[in-house]
Design an enzyme around this catalytic site. Sequence first.
Site, mmCIF file in Angstrom:
data_model
loop_
_atom_site.group_PDB
_atom_site.id
_atom_site.type_symbol
_atom_site.label_atom_id
_atom_site.label_comp_id
_atom_site.label_asym_id
_atom_site.label_seq_id
_atom_site.Cartn_x
_atom_site.Cartn_y
_atom_site.Cartn_z
ATOM 1 N N ASP A 77 -100.128 75.287 -51.216
ATOM 2 C CA ASP A 77 -99.700 74.326 -52.249
ATOM 3 C C ASP A 77 -100.162 72.941 -51.825
ATOM 4 O O ASP A 77 -100.637 72.740 -50.712
ATOM 5 C CB ASP A 77 -98.163 74.370 -52.382
ATOM 6 C CG ASP A 77 -97.481 74.040 -51.064
ATOM 7 O OD1 ASP A 77 -97.230 72.852 -50.828
ATOM 8 O OD2 ASP A 77 -97.212 74.948 -50.250
ATOM 9 N N GLU B 260 -96.033 86.344 -43.943
ATOM 10 C CA GLU B 260 -97.135 85.692 -43.230
ATOM 11 C C GLU B 260 -97.682 86.591 -42.111
ATOM 12 O O GLU B 260 -98.823 86.446 -41.692
ATOM 13 C CB GLU B 260 -96.673 84.355 -42.633
ATOM 14 C CG GLU B 260 -96.386 83.307 -43.709
ATOM 15 C CD GLU B 260 -95.763 82.036 -43.159
ATOM 16 O OE1 GLU B 260 -96.210 80.947 -43.517
ATOM 17 O OE2 GLU B 260 -94.805 82.133 -42.362
HETATM 18 N N1 ADE Z 1 -95.285 75.244 -45.976
HETATM 19 C C1 ADE Z 1 -96.021 75.542 -47.064
HETATM 20 N N2 ADE Z 1 -95.974 74.559 -47.968
HETATM 21 C C2 ADE Z 1 -95.179 73.594 -47.436
HETATM 22 C C3 ADE Z 1 -94.711 72.355 -47.902
HETATM 23 N N3 ADE Z 1 -95.083 71.899 -49.096
HETATM 24 N N4 ADE Z 1 -93.890 71.639 -47.100
HETATM 25 C C4 ADE Z 1 -93.516 72.108 -45.902
HETATM 26 N N5 ADE Z 1 -93.896 73.286 -45.418
HETATM 27 C C5 ADE Z 1 -94.735 74.028 -46.175
#
Ligand code: ADE
Length: 245
Positions: free
Chosen positions: A212, A12
Site C-alpha cells: 500500500d 507473510e
Molecule cells: N505494513 C504494511 N503497510 C503498512 C503501513 N501502511 N503502515 C505500517 N505498516 C505497514
Amino acid sequence: MTLAIVSALPDELAALQARLDVDHTQTLAGRTLHRGRLAGHDAILVLCGVGKVAAATTTALLLDRFDVGELLFTGVAGGIGPGVAVGDVVVADTLLQHDMDASPLFPRWEVPLTGLSRFAADGALSARLARAAAQVLREAPPPALREFGVQAPRVHTGLVISGDRFVSSHAEVDTLRAELPDALAVEMEGAAVAQVCHDFGRPFAVLRSISDRADDAAHVDFPRFLRQVAAPYSRDIVLAALQAG
Ligand code: ADE
C-alpha cells in the site's frame, strides 16, 4: 550456520514455510519455531506478531537460544518514497524507529545511549536479497500483480522506517516524508529487529514488498495482497537468494 526467517503475519510466511523440511517444532514465549532445512540450508522460521516489542522479543530469543548466523525479516510495508509503488520490493540498507523521540534529552530518533538513530543492515546479505528480488521480478513475478494494476515492479534499496502504528493517512505520510525525506517504506518491526541484532552483533536483513502507499486506502485489498503477492514474493526471493549463496 542457521538462517532465521521472521515475519509478523501468518500469510507473510506461509508460502515459504510450505517449503521447509521440518524436523523440529517448539514453542517459546508463545512463538512457534519451525526448524529444518530450506533449499539445503539449516533454517528456523517463526512468526513474531505485529509491532516492535513482538519483533524485538522474538529476535532476542532467536539470537540468545539458537546458533543463528543470519536473520532475515520478510513481509509487507507501506511505500512512502517517491516512486515506491504497490508491488515493488524494498530491501533495507538502514532502519530507523520513526516513533522514537526522547528529545530534548537525546536527538530526535536516536535510541538513547546507543548514539544511533539509523541501524545498518548487513551489506552482503542485503545485496544477495536485492539481486534475488531483481531476478524474481524479471523472470517470475507473482501472476496476481496484474490484478493490483502493477505493470513493471521495481526493487529499491534504502531507508526503511518502523513504528508501532499502521500508517494510513495522507497527512501522516506527508509528515513522515517531510521529516525523513529519504525513507522508502514504513512498517512496524524492522528497526526493532535491527536494534536487537546490533546489540548481539549479528547480521540481518529486511525484505519488504509494498502492499500500500500508507494513505487513506492502505487497508483496502491488504489481506488479498498478503496471500497473492507478498507470500509468493517472500518464498521466491528468499529461495532465489539461498540458491545463489
Ligand atoms: N505494513 C504494511 N503497510 C503498512 C503501513 N501502511 N503502515 C505500517 N505498516 C505497514
